[in-house]
Motif scaffolding. Structure first.
Motif, PDB file in Angstrom:
ATOM      1  N   SER A   1       0.975  -1.238  -0.100  1.00 17.09           N
ATOM      2  CA  SER A   1      -0.069  -0.156   0.060  1.00 17.09           C
ATOM      3  C   SER A   1       0.844   1.262  -0.199  1.00 17.09           C
TER       4      SER A   1
ATOM      5  N   ARG B   1       2.789  -0.191  -6.749  1.00 19.51           N
ATOM      6  CA  ARG B   1       2.454  -1.517  -7.026  1.00 19.51           C
ATOM      7  C   ARG B   1       2.914  -2.320  -8.137  1.00 19.51           C
ATOM      8  N   ARG B   2       3.229  -1.685  -9.278  1.00 20.72           N
ATOM      9  CA  ARG B   2       3.646  -2.296 -10.285  1.00 20.72           C
ATOM     10  C   ARG B   2       5.294  -2.286 -10.680  1.00 20.72           C
TER      11      ARG B   2
ATOM     12  N   HIS C   1      -1.671 -10.062  -7.463  1.00 23.62           N
ATOM     13  CA  HIS C   1      -2.899  -9.492  -7.408  1.00 23.62           C
ATOM     14  C   HIS C   1      -2.554  -7.963  -8.112  1.00 23.62           C
ATOM     15  N   TYR C   2      -1.287  -7.154  -7.627  1.00 22.97           N
ATOM     16  CA  TYR C   2      -0.996  -5.760  -8.284  1.00 22.97           C
ATOM     17  C   TYR C   2      -0.264  -6.140  -9.691  1.00 22.97           C
TER      18      TYR C   2
ATOM     19  N   SER D   1       2.798  -6.936 -10.410  1.00 23.46           N
ATOM     20  CA  SER D   1       4.111  -6.732  -9.987  1.00 23.46           C
ATOM     21  C   SER D   1       4.890  -7.874 -10.640  1.00 23.46           C
TER      22      SER D   1
END
Length: 323
Positions: free
Chosen positions: A72, A76-77, A98-99, A101
């Motif tokens: 957070s 995030r990538r 999820h993100y 990355s």
């Protein structure tokens, strides 16, 4: 970690992190607190014990709390690297997928192969190396491949995320006399201890529990500085090569004592928990092992919290434990 000191860890910072963890799209769970008297677990001391069930967390351990706060607070990538024997790596990989990355986990060769396979299933690269080479390989990834290190225990955002567990404990048991927490690098122990002590509970005694063969925080207390060692234990999640610098500072401030348990005591604890219907991995069983082996002092009549920190143990591993 740079120059971040224990003074940076405030109650406001921990409360803000708790809200980020609660609202994280990674789905962090407010895990149950179960009274010991509602289980079939043995207890030789007359005291009131609650068990915090982090083995029921979405990724099977408390690690998702710190990871949720870390992601957070960062792009995030990005392209991230970390070191882990399994649980942090699983949560890191889950968040990376999820993100969207790119991620890599450097694992000790001693970690179960099944955990490496699980991490890879999330699309994250795994490199297995000797424990003594973990940080050198991570540093190579940072320097040569321009990856960003997300540290699995020596990181302010991670510790603040883990502190959400301590704040949840106080919602159920507002004034515990004793809290018993496992300790590897010290991220969970320092976060929980800071949350409780900064909430004004100066009389609460907080104990960390380490394996005898992986006692980096115990030795750090003796030498008054974070130490490195060739850590070995059946509880691989509690056997990083060093204690974290910031966790060490916080533990010195807020933790009463580091208690040691043997691998045999950990094995027996896993079996005892399993017979009671609780699937808990060796690392997650350390605090319980300390309690049932009467290693935590002065419990008579006290309100006690024991944290079962993770349940990521495969059938192949459980077969190696006594019936």
């Amino acid at each position: 970690m740079g120059d971040v000191s224990a003074e940076a860890v405030t109650l406001d910072l921990l409360r803000e992190a708790r809200e980020r963890v609660r609202s994280s799209p990674l789905g962090v769970i407010n895990t149950p607190m179960i009274p010991w008297c509602q289980t079939t677990l043995p207890l030789n001391v007359s005291c009131s014990v609650h068990i915090k069930m982090e083995n029921m967390q979405r990724t099977g351990s408390f690690k998702i709390r710190g990871v949720a706060n870390q992601f957070s607070r960062r792009p995030r990538r990005g392209c991230f690297v970390t070191l882990s024997a399994g649980n942090y790596g699983k949560s890191f990989a889950y968040a990376s997928k999820h993100y969207g990355s790119k991620g890599k986990v450097v694992m000790p060769e001693t970690a179960p192969e099944s955990r490496a396979t699980l991490i890879q299933s999330f699309g994250v690269e795994v490199e297995r190396v000797p424990t003594s080479s973990l940080m050198s390989v991570v540093n190579r990834c940072v320097q040569e491949n321009n990856m960003t290190l997300l540290h699995p225990y020596d990181d302010l955002d991670l510790i603040a995320g883990h502190a959400s567990l301590g704040l949840e404990v106080l919602e159920v048991v507002p004034e515990p006399d004793v809290v018993v927490v496992c300790c590897g690098g010290g991220g969970l122990l320092s976060g929980v201890a800071a949350a409780i002590k900064l909430s004004g509970l100066n009389k609460t005694r907080i104990y960390g529990v380490e394996p005898e063969g992986a006692c980096t925080m115990y030795q750090s207390f003796i030498e008054k500085k974070p130490v490195w060692m060739d850590a070995k234990s059946i509880a691989s999640g509690l056997a990083p090569p060093s204690a974290g610098r910031l966790p060490f500072e916080l533990c010195r401030l807020y933790v009463e004592q580091i208690i040691l348990v043997s691998d045999e005591e950990i094995k027996a604890a896993v079996s005892t928990l399993f017979r009671a219907g609780l699937v808990v991995e060796p690392a997650g069983s350390a605090a319980f092992a300390a309690l049932v082996n009467n290693k935590v002092p002065d419990l008579e009549g006290k309100k006690v919290v024991c944290i079962l920190s993770g349940g990521n143990v495969g059938k192949d591993e459980l077969a190696n434990f006594p019936d």
